[in-house]
Enzyme design. Structure first.
Site, PDB file in Angstrom:
ATOM      1  N   ARG A  60      33.441  40.647  39.597  1.00  0.00           N
ATOM      2  CA  ARG A  60      31.638  40.354  40.298  1.00  0.00           C
ATOM      3  C   ARG A  60      31.243  42.342  40.072  1.00  0.00           C
ATOM      4  O   ARG A  60      29.923  42.348  39.509  1.00  0.00           O
ATOM      5  CB  ARG A  60      31.271  40.115  41.986  1.00  0.00           C
ATOM      6  CG  ARG A  60      31.348  38.886  41.923  1.00  0.00           C
ATOM      7  CD  ARG A  60      31.525  38.522  43.425  1.00  0.00           C
ATOM      8  NE  ARG A  60      32.384  38.439  43.925  1.00  0.00           N
ATOM      9  CZ  ARG A  60      33.053  38.141  45.051  1.00  0.00           C
ATOM     10  NH1 ARG A  60      32.047  37.671  46.347  1.00  0.00           N
ATOM     11  NH2 ARG A  60      34.126  38.217  45.757  1.00  0.00           N
TER      12      ARG A  60
ATOM     13  N   GLY B  70      44.758  34.960  45.902  1.00  0.00           N
ATOM     14  CA  GLY B  70      43.777  34.903  46.500  1.00  0.00           C
ATOM     15  C   GLY B  70      44.573  36.037  47.831  1.00  0.00           C
ATOM     16  O   GLY B  70      45.858  36.599  47.636  1.00  0.00           O
TER      17      GLY B  70
ATOM     18  N   ARG C 256      26.542 101.812  18.151  1.00  0.00           N
ATOM     19  CA  ARG C 256      25.464 100.964  16.926  1.00  0.00           C
ATOM     20  C   ARG C 256      25.170 102.079  16.062  1.00  0.00           C
ATOM     21  O   ARG C 256      25.364 102.671  15.550  1.00  0.00           O
ATOM     22  CB  ARG C 256      24.086 100.162  18.377  1.00  0.00           C
ATOM     23  CG  ARG C 256      23.577 101.251  18.407  1.00  0.00           C
ATOM     24  CD  ARG C 256      21.650 101.406  19.176  1.00  0.00           C
ATOM     25  NE  ARG C 256      21.729 101.709  20.434  1.00  0.00           N
ATOM     26  CZ  ARG C 256      21.366 102.640  20.662  1.00  0.00           C
ATOM     27  NH1 ARG C 256      21.197 103.357  19.456  1.00  0.00           N
ATOM     28  NH2 ARG C 256      20.801 102.638  21.879  1.00  0.00           N
TER      29      ARG C 256
ATOM     30  N   GLY D 102      32.222  34.418  54.764  1.00  0.00           N
ATOM     31  CA  GLY D 102      33.164  34.245  55.198  1.00  0.00           C
ATOM     32  C   GLY D 102      32.794  34.168  56.910  1.00  0.00           C
ATOM     33  O   GLY D 102      32.130  34.570  57.395  1.00  0.00           O
TER      34      GLY D 102
ATOM     35  N   ALA E 299      22.058 100.371  24.999  1.00  0.00           N
ATOM     36  CA  ALA E 299      21.607  98.804  24.842  1.00  0.00           C
ATOM     37  C   ALA E 299      21.557  99.159  23.239  1.00  0.00           C
ATOM     38  O   ALA E 299      21.910 100.172  22.440  1.00  0.00           O
ATOM     39  CB  ALA E 299      19.792  98.990  24.823  1.00  0.00           C
TER      40      ALA E 299
HETATM   41  C1  UD1 Z   1      36.836  38.043  51.776  1.00  0.00           C
HETATM   42  C2  UD1 Z   1      37.029  36.789  52.705  1.00  0.00           C
HETATM   43  C3  UD1 Z   1      35.717  36.879  53.352  1.00  0.00           C
HETATM   44  C4  UD1 Z   1      34.868  37.887  53.932  1.00  0.00           C
HETATM   45  C5  UD1 Z   1      34.912  38.820  53.020  1.00  0.00           C
HETATM   46  C6  UD1 Z   1      34.619  40.717  53.695  1.00  0.00           C
HETATM   47  C7  UD1 Z   1      39.262  36.195  51.872  1.00  0.00           C
HETATM   48  C8  UD1 Z   1      39.417  34.702  51.689  1.00  0.00           C
HETATM   49  N1  UD1 Z   1      37.527  35.358  52.395  1.00  0.00           N
HETATM   50  O1  UD1 Z   1      35.850  37.821  51.045  1.00  0.00           O
HETATM   51  O2  UD1 Z   1      36.254  35.695  55.045  1.00  0.00           O
HETATM   52  O3  UD1 Z   1      33.880  37.901  54.515  1.00  0.00           O
HETATM   53  O4  UD1 Z   1      36.539  39.225  52.415  1.00  0.00           O
HETATM   54  O5  UD1 Z   1      34.327  41.136  53.064  1.00  0.00           O
HETATM   55  O6  UD1 Z   1      39.646  36.617  52.245  1.00  0.00           O
HETATM   56  N2  UD1 Z   1      42.783  40.932  46.676  1.00  0.00           N
HETATM   57  C9  UD1 Z   1      43.990  40.960  46.270  1.00  0.00           C
HETATM   58  N3  UD1 Z   1      44.835  39.790  46.311  1.00  0.00           N
HETATM   59  C10 UD1 Z   1      44.081  39.247  45.632  1.00  0.00           C
HETATM   60  C11 UD1 Z   1      42.380  38.761  46.319  1.00  0.00           C
HETATM   61  C12 UD1 Z   1      41.900  39.645  46.977  1.00  0.00           C
HETATM   62  O7  UD1 Z   1      44.527  41.881  47.361  1.00  0.00           O
HETATM   63  O8  UD1 Z   1      44.675  37.906  45.421  1.00  0.00           O
HETATM   64  C13 UD1 Z   1      41.975  41.629  47.502  1.00  0.00           C
HETATM   65  C14 UD1 Z   1      40.840  42.498  46.923  1.00  0.00           C
HETATM   66  O9  UD1 Z   1      41.235  43.240  46.069  1.00  0.00           O
HETATM   67  C15 UD1 Z   1      39.884  43.174  47.948  1.00  0.00           C
HETATM   68  C16 UD1 Z   1      39.885  42.022  49.479  1.00  0.00           C
HETATM   69  O10 UD1 Z   1      41.198  41.519  48.834  1.00  0.00           O
HETATM   70  O11 UD1 Z   1      40.068  44.531  48.303  1.00  0.00           O
HETATM   71  C17 UD1 Z   1      39.826  41.546  49.454  1.00  0.00           C
HETATM   72  O12 UD1 Z   1      39.336  40.311  48.212  1.00  0.00           O
HETATM   73  P1  UD1 Z   1      37.431  39.524  47.699  1.00  0.00           P
HETATM   74  O13 UD1 Z   1      37.624  38.510  46.357  1.00  0.00           O
HETATM   75  O14 UD1 Z   1      36.673  41.093  47.439  1.00  0.00           O
HETATM   76  O15 UD1 Z   1      36.838  38.307  48.920  1.00  0.00           O
HETATM   77  P2  UD1 Z   1      35.725  38.081  49.401  1.00  0.00           P
HETATM   78  O16 UD1 Z   1      35.373  37.086  48.830  1.00  0.00           O
HETATM   79  O17 UD1 Z   1      34.624  39.267  49.378  1.00  0.00           O
HETATM   80 CA    CA Z   2      35.136  41.456  49.028  1.00  0.00          CA
END
Ligand code: UD1
Ligand code: CA
Length: 450
Positions: free
Chosen positions: A14, A78, A436, A140, A419
């Site tokens: 995003r 995830g 100069r 979430g 100067a």
């Molecule tokens: C996540 C939470 C959500 C919460 C929100 C708070 C989950 C499924 N959801 O959503 O409930 O309200 O954060 O800000 O956890 N990352 C990894 N590996 C991955 C995917 C993500 O390390 O495979 C890291 C990202 O770099 C980031 C963090 O995890 O720093 C959160 O990931 P992001 O995709 O932003 O989660 P949200 O959709 O914001």
């Molecule tokens: Ca996030």
């Protein structure tokens, strides 16, 4: 002792960026570094940072910090999948694991400490930070039973219309009993709208999960896009400026200025409008900075005034006046009681106390003594096209206007330069140098048009 894991492997789609989201800068420090810094009060036994998307860049950006172990999540399936990568690493570790999303940069260290204390006191399987947000979109939603135990977290994208009405959100900050978490991690499915392994699914399997509401919901803002990044900057700025005003700093028009949270100010500093203070900068008591000034990584003494100027990586001692329109662009050191005036540029130059460089001058690679007067339009010609060379000017010397000092060159003490001179050779103490050509006047001479 508690171990810490920071989730920093995601791309952050995003953000629409070529760089990993967690490396975007918020007030001079990356999001992930801010998340790390929020653990400064808890002294963890292990500090794990989970990296994946452009892992090398993330590692490099944190290479100045000690004691970090990087764990690779080679595919980003995830947040739950990210924590699953810790199973072989933490093994039968029998303490707690604090998990932080790498994109939550405004948490106060005290908040993390309180979360841990609550978690230990109640011997919970997990404790998580929650908040009631006016606009919970994107977060979430946290659902609890009558005993206030968490039963489920449903991601925004998976919520039905009724669930969306719940404004209690998951901050992405959790403390887990590792053994209990490790037990349920293999159960995760990717059975959701994003087909990812959600860490939040573990709350459907764990018993004894407590949600702790945070008083100031601004702390847990997560950064997913550029608008949220800008909003977080506003929150951070308000925090920093309010703290300095409480400590005795005057801010004439706070909304027009920015101050990094690494800057140190003393009481009775006055920050005029449109002033920006960055990095490792400190300003001494009674100094007036701005309007219209940028200062980065510089130390400014007491009772200094800086007007419409740009100063980087430099030191200004007390009672000096800088500007308007001066540019100190690196390794300038200005002594006490000096004047550096309009359209003066200094680079790698030291100036002794009570010296004036008041107008239209460039000094580079120069060492200037005390009580020197550098006349308008003086230039140190420090670059021969290949190398830079030094210039020295002794105490009490006077450099006449529009002179060029061709480096390398040394002028002694009490030297006077006429100067318009081009000085190419060293000059001994107590000398007048005129370099100069003499003025020629031809009386009765007139251009005779054909
Ligand atoms: C996540 C939470 C959500 C919460 C929100 C708070 C989950 C499924 N959801 O959503 O409930 O309200 O954060 O800000 O956890 N990352 C990894 N590996 C991955 C995917 C993500 O390390 O495979 C890291 C990202 O770099 C980031 C963090 O995890 O720093 C959160 O990931 P992001 O995709 O932003 O989660 P949200 O959709 O914001
Ligand atoms: Ca996030």
């Amino acid at each position: 002792m508690t171990a810490v894991a920071i989730l920093a492997a995601g791309r952050g789609t995003r953000m629409k960026s070529d760089y990993p989201k967690v490396l975007h800068s918020l007030g001079g420090r990356s999001l992930v570094e801010r998340a790390l810094n929020s653990c400064e009060l808890i002294n963890p036994s292990r500090f794990l940072v989970i990296v994946g998307y452009q892992a090398d860049l993330v590692k490099q950006a944190l290479s100045h910090l000690d004691g970090i172990e990087f764990v690779e999540q080679s595919e980003q399936l995830g947040t739950g999948h990210a924590i699953q990568t810790l199973l072989p690493i933490l093994g039968d570790f029998n303490e707690d694991l604090l998990v932080l999303n790498g994109d939550v940069p405004l948490l106060r260290p005290e908040t993390i400490k309180e979360l841990l204390t609550t978690h230990k006191q109640h011997q919970n399987a997990a404790t998580l930070l929650t908040a009631h947000l006016p606009n919970p979109k994107g977060y979430g939603r946290v659902f609890c039973d009558v005993q206030n135990q968490v039963t489920q977290i449903v991601e925004d994208k998976d919520c039905n219309a009724a669930q969306k009405q719940n404004h209690r959100i998951n901050a992405g900050i959790y403390c887990f009993n590792w053994a209990k978490l490790a037990n349920v991690l293999p159960k995760l499915t990717a059975n959701n709208s994003q087909q990812e392994y959600y860490l939040t699914e573990v709350f459907s399997y764990l018993d004894g999960v407590m949600a702790q509401d945070i008083a100031d919901y601004l702390e847990i803002i997560g950064i997913n896009d550029r608008k949220q990044l800008a909003a977080a900057y506003d929150i951070l700025q308000k925090r920093v400026k309010d703290a300095w005003m409480s400590a005795g700093v005057t801010m004439v028009a706070p909304d027009t200025s920015t101050i990094d949270d690494t800057v140190e100010l003393q009481a009775d500093v006055i920050i005029e409008p449109q002033t920006h203070l960055r990095g490792n900068t400190s300003i001494g008591a009674g100094s007036r900075i701005g309007p219209g000034t940028l200062i980065e990584n510089s130390q400014i003494g007491e009772n200094v005034s800086v007007l419409y100027s740009v100063i980087s990586d430099s030191i200004i001692e007390s009672n000096s006046r800088i500007g308007p329109y001066a540019h100190l662009r690196g390794e300038a050191k200005v002594g006490a009681g000096c004047r550096v005036g309009n359209f003066v540029e200094l680079k790698k130059t030291t100036i002794g106390q009570k010296t004036n460089v008041a107008h239209l001058t460039y000094l580079g690679d120069a060492t200037v003594g005390e009580q020197v007067n550098v006349g308008a339009g003086t230039i140190t010609a420090n670059y021969d096209g290949v190398k830079k060379h030094p210039t020295t000017i002794g105490d009490r010397s006077k450099i006449g206007s529009n002179s060029v000092l061709v480096a390398p060159v040394n002028l002694g003490e009490d030297v006077t330069v006429a100067a318009g001179s081009v000085v190419t050779e060293d000059v001994a103490d107590d000398s007048l140098v005129i370099a100069r050509s003499r003025q020629t006047v031809k009386p009765g001479w007139r251009l005779n048009p054909e």
